[in-house]
Design a protein around this motif. Structure first.
Motif, PDB file in Angstrom:
ATOM      1  N   ILE A 179      -1.555 -12.142  10.469  1.00  0.00           N
ATOM      2  CA  ILE A 179      -2.189 -11.043   9.724  1.00  0.00           C
ATOM      3  C   ILE A 179      -1.872 -11.056   8.238  1.00  0.00           C
ATOM      4  CG2 ILE A 179      -2.180  -9.572  11.762  1.00  0.00           C
ATOM      5  CD1 ILE A 179       0.215  -8.075  10.604  1.00  0.00           C
ATOM      6  N   ILE A 180      -1.130 -12.045   7.743  1.00  0.00           N
ATOM      7  CA  ILE A 180      -0.668 -11.977   6.355  1.00  0.00           C
ATOM      8  C   ILE A 180      -1.814 -12.064   5.350  1.00  0.00           C
ATOM      9  CG2 ILE A 180      -0.241 -14.440   6.068  1.00  0.00           C
ATOM     10  CD1 ILE A 180       1.870 -11.461   4.737  1.00  0.00           C
ATOM     11  N   ASP A 181      -2.881 -12.791   5.672  1.00  0.00           N
ATOM     12  CA  ASP A 181      -3.994 -12.897   4.727  1.00  0.00           C
ATOM     13  C   ASP A 181      -4.617 -11.537   4.468  1.00  0.00           C
ATOM     14  OD1 ASP A 181      -3.699 -15.598   4.371  1.00  0.00           O
ATOM     15  OD2 ASP A 181      -5.122 -16.151   5.941  1.00  0.00           O
ATOM     16  N   ILE A 182      -4.762 -10.734   5.513  1.00  0.00           N
ATOM     17  CA  ILE A 182      -5.313  -9.393   5.342  1.00  0.00           C
ATOM     18  C   ILE A 182      -4.351  -8.538   4.532  1.00  0.00           C
ATOM     19  CG2 ILE A 182      -6.043  -7.290   6.520  1.00  0.00           C
ATOM     20  CD1 ILE A 182      -6.871  -9.005   8.878  1.00  0.00           C
ATOM     21  N   LEU A 183      -3.072  -8.594   4.869  1.00  0.00           N
ATOM     22  CA  LEU A 183      -2.094  -7.774   4.160  1.00  0.00           C
ATOM     23  C   LEU A 183      -2.033  -8.137   2.685  1.00  0.00           C
ATOM     24  CD1 LEU A 183       0.869  -7.648   6.711  1.00  0.00           C
ATOM     25  CD2 LEU A 183      -1.171  -6.213   6.567  1.00  0.00           C
ATOM     26  N   ASP A 184      -2.081  -9.419   2.385  1.00  0.00           N
ATOM     27  CA  ASP A 184      -2.030  -9.845   0.983  1.00  0.00           C
ATOM     28  C   ASP A 184      -3.171  -9.260   0.176  1.00  0.00           C
ATOM     29  OD1 ASP A 184       0.301 -11.265   0.915  1.00  0.00           O
ATOM     30  OD2 ASP A 184      -0.620 -13.224   1.258  1.00  0.00           O
ATOM     31  N   SER A 185      -4.352  -9.157   0.795  1.00  0.00           N
ATOM     32  CA  SER A 185      -5.500  -8.625   0.069  1.00  0.00           C
ATOM     33  C   SER A 185      -5.290  -7.160  -0.302  1.00  0.00           C
ATOM     34  CB  SER A 185      -6.778  -8.793   0.900  1.00  0.00           C
ATOM     35  OG  SER A 185      -6.726  -8.015   2.081  1.00  0.00           O
ATOM     36  N   PHE A 186      -4.599  -6.411   0.555  1.00  0.00           N
ATOM     37  CA  PHE A 186      -4.274  -5.020   0.225  1.00  0.00           C
ATOM     38  C   PHE A 186      -3.165  -4.946  -0.811  1.00  0.00           C
ATOM     39  CE2 PHE A 186      -6.544  -4.301   4.148  1.00  0.00           C
ATOM     40  CZ  PHE A 186      -7.131  -3.065   3.971  1.00  0.00           C
ATOM     41  N   LEU A 187      -2.166  -5.786  -0.681  1.00  0.00           N
ATOM     42  CA  LEU A 187      -1.029  -5.748  -1.592  1.00  0.00           C
ATOM     43  C   LEU A 187      -1.424  -6.120  -3.014  1.00  0.00           C
ATOM     44  CD1 LEU A 187       1.546  -7.351   0.832  1.00  0.00           C
ATOM     45  CD2 LEU A 187       1.807  -5.101  -0.231  1.00  0.00           C
ATOM     46  N   ARG A 188      -2.431  -6.945  -3.145  1.00  0.00           N
ATOM     47  CA  ARG A 188      -2.858  -7.382  -4.478  1.00  0.00           C
ATOM     48  C   ARG A 188      -3.804  -6.397  -5.143  1.00  0.00           C
ATOM     49  NH1 ARG A 188      -4.074 -13.705  -2.857  1.00  0.00           N
ATOM     50  NH2 ARG A 188      -1.884 -14.315  -2.527  1.00  0.00           N
ATOM     51  N   ASP A 189      -4.253  -5.407  -4.403  1.00  0.00           N
ATOM     52  CA  ASP A 189      -5.199  -4.439  -4.959  1.00  0.00           C
ATOM     53  C   ASP A 189      -4.436  -3.230  -5.505  1.00  0.00           C
ATOM     54  OD1 ASP A 189      -7.162  -2.667  -5.594  1.00  0.00           O
ATOM     55  OD2 ASP A 189      -8.178  -2.732  -3.668  1.00  0.00           O
ATOM     56  N   PRO A 190      -4.484  -2.968  -6.809  1.00  0.00           N
ATOM     57  CA  PRO A 190      -3.744  -1.834  -7.378  1.00  0.00           C
ATOM     58  C   PRO A 190      -4.229  -0.481  -6.881  1.00  0.00           C
ATOM     59  CG  PRO A 190      -5.235  -2.799  -9.006  1.00  0.00           C
ATOM     60  CD  PRO A 190      -5.235  -3.717  -7.830  1.00  0.00           C
ATOM     61  N   ALA A 191      -5.437  -0.412  -6.335  1.00  0.00           N
ATOM     62  CA  ALA A 191      -5.958   0.858  -5.843  1.00  0.00           C
ATOM     63  C   ALA A 191      -5.359   1.246  -4.495  1.00  0.00           C
ATOM     64  CB  ALA A 191      -7.486   0.796  -5.731  1.00  0.00           C
ATOM     65  N   ALA A 192      -4.818   0.261  -3.774  1.00  0.00           N
ATOM     66  CA  ALA A 192      -4.253   0.528  -2.449  1.00  0.00           C
ATOM     67  C   ALA A 192      -2.782   0.901  -2.578  1.00  0.00           C
ATOM     68  CB  ALA A 192      -4.401  -0.697  -1.553  1.00  0.00           C
ATOM     69  N   GLY A 193      -2.325   1.841  -1.769  1.00  0.00           N
ATOM     70  CA  GLY A 193      -0.934   2.259  -1.788  1.00  0.00           C
ATOM     71  C   GLY A 193      -0.016   1.199  -1.210  1.00  0.00           C
ATOM     72  N   ARG A 194       1.277   1.330  -1.509  1.00  0.00           N
ATOM     73  CA  ARG A 194       2.260   0.362  -1.030  1.00  0.00           C
ATOM     74  C   ARG A 194       2.967   0.831   0.239  1.00  0.00           C
ATOM     75  NH1 ARG A 194      -0.435  -2.223  -3.479  1.00  0.00           N
ATOM     76  NH2 ARG A 194      -0.041  -3.611  -5.252  1.00  0.00           N
ATOM     77  N   LEU A 195       2.642   2.029   0.719  1.00  0.00           N
ATOM     78  CA  LEU A 195       3.307   2.567   1.901  1.00  0.00           C
ATOM     79  C   LEU A 195       2.355   2.679   3.084  1.00  0.00           C
ATOM     80  CD1 LEU A 195       5.528   5.313   0.234  1.00  0.00           C
ATOM     81  CD2 LEU A 195       6.127   2.953   0.810  1.00  0.00           C
ATOM     82  N   ILE A 196       1.338   1.841   3.105  1.00  0.00           N
ATOM     83  CA  ILE A 196       0.399   1.815   4.223  1.00  0.00           C
ATOM     84  C   ILE A 196       1.138   1.394   5.489  1.00  0.00           C
ATOM     85  CG2 ILE A 196      -1.665   0.701   5.164  1.00  0.00           C
ATOM     86  CD1 ILE A 196      -2.568   0.240   2.262  1.00  0.00           C
ATOM     87  N   TYR A 197       0.961   2.161   6.563  1.00  0.00           N
ATOM     88  CA  TYR A 197       1.579   1.805   7.838  1.00  0.00           C
ATOM     89  C   TYR A 197       0.756   0.730   8.538  1.00  0.00           C
ATOM     90  CZ  TYR A 197       4.490   5.977   7.365  1.00  0.00           C
ATOM     91  OH  TYR A 197       5.382   6.913   6.922  1.00  0.00           O
ATOM     92  N   ILE A 198       1.448  -0.145   9.256  1.00  0.00           N
ATOM     93  CA  ILE A 198       0.799  -1.197  10.033  1.00  0.00           C
ATOM     94  C   ILE A 198       1.079  -0.931  11.507  1.00  0.00           C
ATOM     95  CG2 ILE A 198       0.651  -3.674  10.468  1.00  0.00           C
ATOM     96  CD1 ILE A 198       1.863  -4.087   7.682  1.00  0.00           C
ATOM     97  N   GLY A 199       0.075  -1.109  12.341  1.00  0.00           N
ATOM     98  CA  GLY A 199       0.266  -0.917  13.768  1.00  0.00           C
ATOM     99  C   GLY A 199      -0.497  -1.948  14.574  1.00  0.00           C
ATOM    100  N   VAL A 200       0.040  -2.284  15.737  1.00  0.00           N
ATOM    101  CA  VAL A 200      -0.638  -3.164  16.691  1.00  0.00           C
ATOM    102  C   VAL A 200      -1.128  -2.305  17.849  1.00  0.00           C
ATOM    103  CG1 VAL A 200      -0.363  -5.065  18.328  1.00  0.00           C
ATOM    104  CG2 VAL A 200       0.698  -5.205  16.063  1.00  0.00           C
ATOM    105  N   VAL A 201      -2.369  -2.500  18.248  1.00  0.00           N
ATOM    106  CA  VAL A 201      -2.991  -1.681  19.290  1.00  0.00           C
ATOM    107  C   VAL A 201      -3.067  -2.457  20.593  1.00  0.00           C
ATOM    108  CG1 VAL A 201      -5.065  -0.419  19.978  1.00  0.00           C
ATOM    109  CG2 VAL A 201      -4.366  -0.449  17.572  1.00  0.00           C
ATOM    110  N   GLU A 202      -2.575  -1.850  21.657  1.00  0.00           N
ATOM    111  CA  GLU A 202      -2.794  -2.403  22.988  1.00  0.00           C
ATOM    112  C   GLU A 202      -4.220  -2.048  23.394  1.00  0.00           C
ATOM    113  OE1 GLU A 202       0.234  -0.845  25.561  1.00  0.00           O
ATOM    114  OE2 GLU A 202       1.671  -2.371  24.994  1.00  0.00           O
ATOM    115  N   GLY A 203      -5.083  -3.030  23.336  1.00  0.00           N
ATOM    116  CA  GLY A 203      -6.498  -2.763  23.561  1.00  0.00           C
ATOM    117  C   GLY A 203      -7.268  -2.996  22.277  1.00  0.00           C
ATOM    118  N   SER A 204      -8.299  -2.212  22.084  1.00  0.00           N
ATOM    119  CA  SER A 204      -9.207  -2.395  20.957  1.00  0.00           C
ATOM    120  C   SER A 204      -8.864  -1.456  19.798  1.00  0.00           C
ATOM    121  CB  SER A 204     -10.650  -2.147  21.405  1.00  0.00           C
ATOM    122  OG  SER A 204     -11.514  -2.037  20.299  1.00  0.00           O
ATOM    123  N   ALA A 205      -8.639  -2.015  18.622  1.00  0.00           N
ATOM    124  CA  ALA A 205      -8.422  -1.194  17.431  1.00  0.00           C
ATOM    125  C   ALA A 205      -9.687  -0.415  17.092  1.00  0.00           C
ATOM    126  CB  ALA A 205      -8.007  -2.075  16.258  1.00  0.00           C
TER     127      ALA A 205
END
Length: 354
Positions: free
Chosen positions: A102-128
């Motif tokens: 998942i790092i490619d997706i996370l990097d895209s958020f981390l590089r965007d100044p409009a996105a916060g740095r405290l976004i929670y990440i979760g894994v879903v059992e089933g369908s997100a």
């Protein structure tokens, strides 16, 4: 996986055209989810909230599938208004997506100044996607609800700290690996079911709720919520205001390393199912808790060694305690690292009548 950054790129494309945002007019993006689509595609789902002048909230979910980021962005380009991602709170991945990395997706958020740095990440059992689209009974919307659920579990519950910045730090850092909460949709509610274990950015295992609590106590000094302890005689004791003071000591980090973890626990008994809570019974409860934390902690570390992961950041502790530390030698020795855990439990005032 460079194509999976699509939803964020879509949002950035739209927000870049907006000079001024008015909350009553601009849809707020609180949550994004990723699943494996059909025929090798990626499915992205977003939940948007719009506030009308009466402060009523309208929540709508959108999803699309594509092979590339541009294709997915085009699928979602029919949204009527620009989107604000400044309130982005939760990023979800299905288990199969997390297992792919998942790092490619996370990097895209981390590089965007409009996105916060405290976004929670979760894994879903089933369908997100299904979790996001099923709003359940949460009037505030699924995004704010999940944000509060994870936040409360970290601050007052039994979950270790996690967010996108911490995941990024542990991914790129040596001698450590990230963890995230596992979520499950159950009929009319969403529950936290444990921790997802990662090798770099790929999910390789999981811990249940009981194991997650022990993990939090051993990981670092920690204040926990309630814990129900089963005693040898079949009775139960509920412990509250549990605080752990943890110290990692690595000996001979570059030659013949060994690890000792010292865990000092303090807590109060708020409920006991037996007839009378005597001084002797308090001692038994403390000793039972000590044995449980030690045994489960050692089992957990053995599991991590077999998986080749280091969620406790033992390698980083070794680096900080060893002059001229050699990570290459450490990685060779880590799977067979001897570990001891010394646990001391102190039971304070009880909240029940002795």
């Amino acid at each position: 996986m460079k194509y999976v950054c699509s939803l964020l790129m879509f949002c950035v494309l739209l927000t870049g055209c907006v000079a001024e945002e008015i909350i009553d007019e601009v849809p707020i993006l609180f949550i994004v989810g990723y699943d494996q689509g059909e025929d090798g595609k990626i499915k992205g789902t977003i939940s948007l909230q719009t506030f009308d002048p009466n402060q009523e909230v309208e929540t709508r979910a959108f999803e699309a599938e594509a092979y590339t980021s541009k294709g997915l962005r085009n699928q979602l380009s029919g949204l009527p208004k620009p989107i604000s991602i400044g309130k982005m709170a939760v990023l979800l991945f299905s288990e199969d997506m997390a297992e792919e990395g998942i790092i490619d997706i996370l990097d895209s958020f981390l590089r965007d100044p409009a996105a916060g740095r405290l976004i929670y990440i979760g894994v879903v059992e089933g369908s997100a996607s299904e979790l996001i689209k099923n709003e359940f009974q949460y009037l505030q919307g699924i995004g704010p609800f999940l944000q509060n659920l994870i936040k409360q579990s970290v601050e007052y519950g039994n979950m270790p700290e996690n967010n996108i910045h911490l995941f990024d730090y542990k991914y790129y850092g040596d001698g450590m690996d990230p963890v995230t909460p596992i979520l499950r949709m159950e009929e009319t509610e969403v529950k936290i079911k444990g921790l997802a274990l990662f090798d770099d950015d790929k999910m390789v295992g999981k811990l249940n709720l009981d194991e997650m609590f022990i993990f939090a106590l051993i990981n670092k000094s920690f204040s926990a919520g309630l814990y129900e302890l089963e005693l040898p005689d079949g009775e139960y004791a509920n412990l509250q205001k549990i605080k752990s003071k943890v110290k990692y000591k690595v000996e001979n980090g570059n030659t013949d390393p060994s690890l000792n973890i010292s865990v000092k626990l303090n807590g109060n008994i708020v409920e006991y199912t037996g007839e009378k809570l005597t001084k002797e019974k308090k001692t038994e409860i403390a000793q039972t808790f000590e044995k449980k934390v030690e045994a489960q902690g050692l089992d957990m570390i053995s599991q991590f060694q077999k998986l080749g992961i280091d969620p406790f950041s033992i390698g980083d502790h070794a680096r900080s305690q060893t002059r001229n530390f050699d990570f290459k030698k450490w990685d060779e020795r880590y799977p067979d690292l001897p570990v001891t855990i010394d646990v001391k439990v102190n039971i304070g005032e009880s909240g029940i009548i002795d």
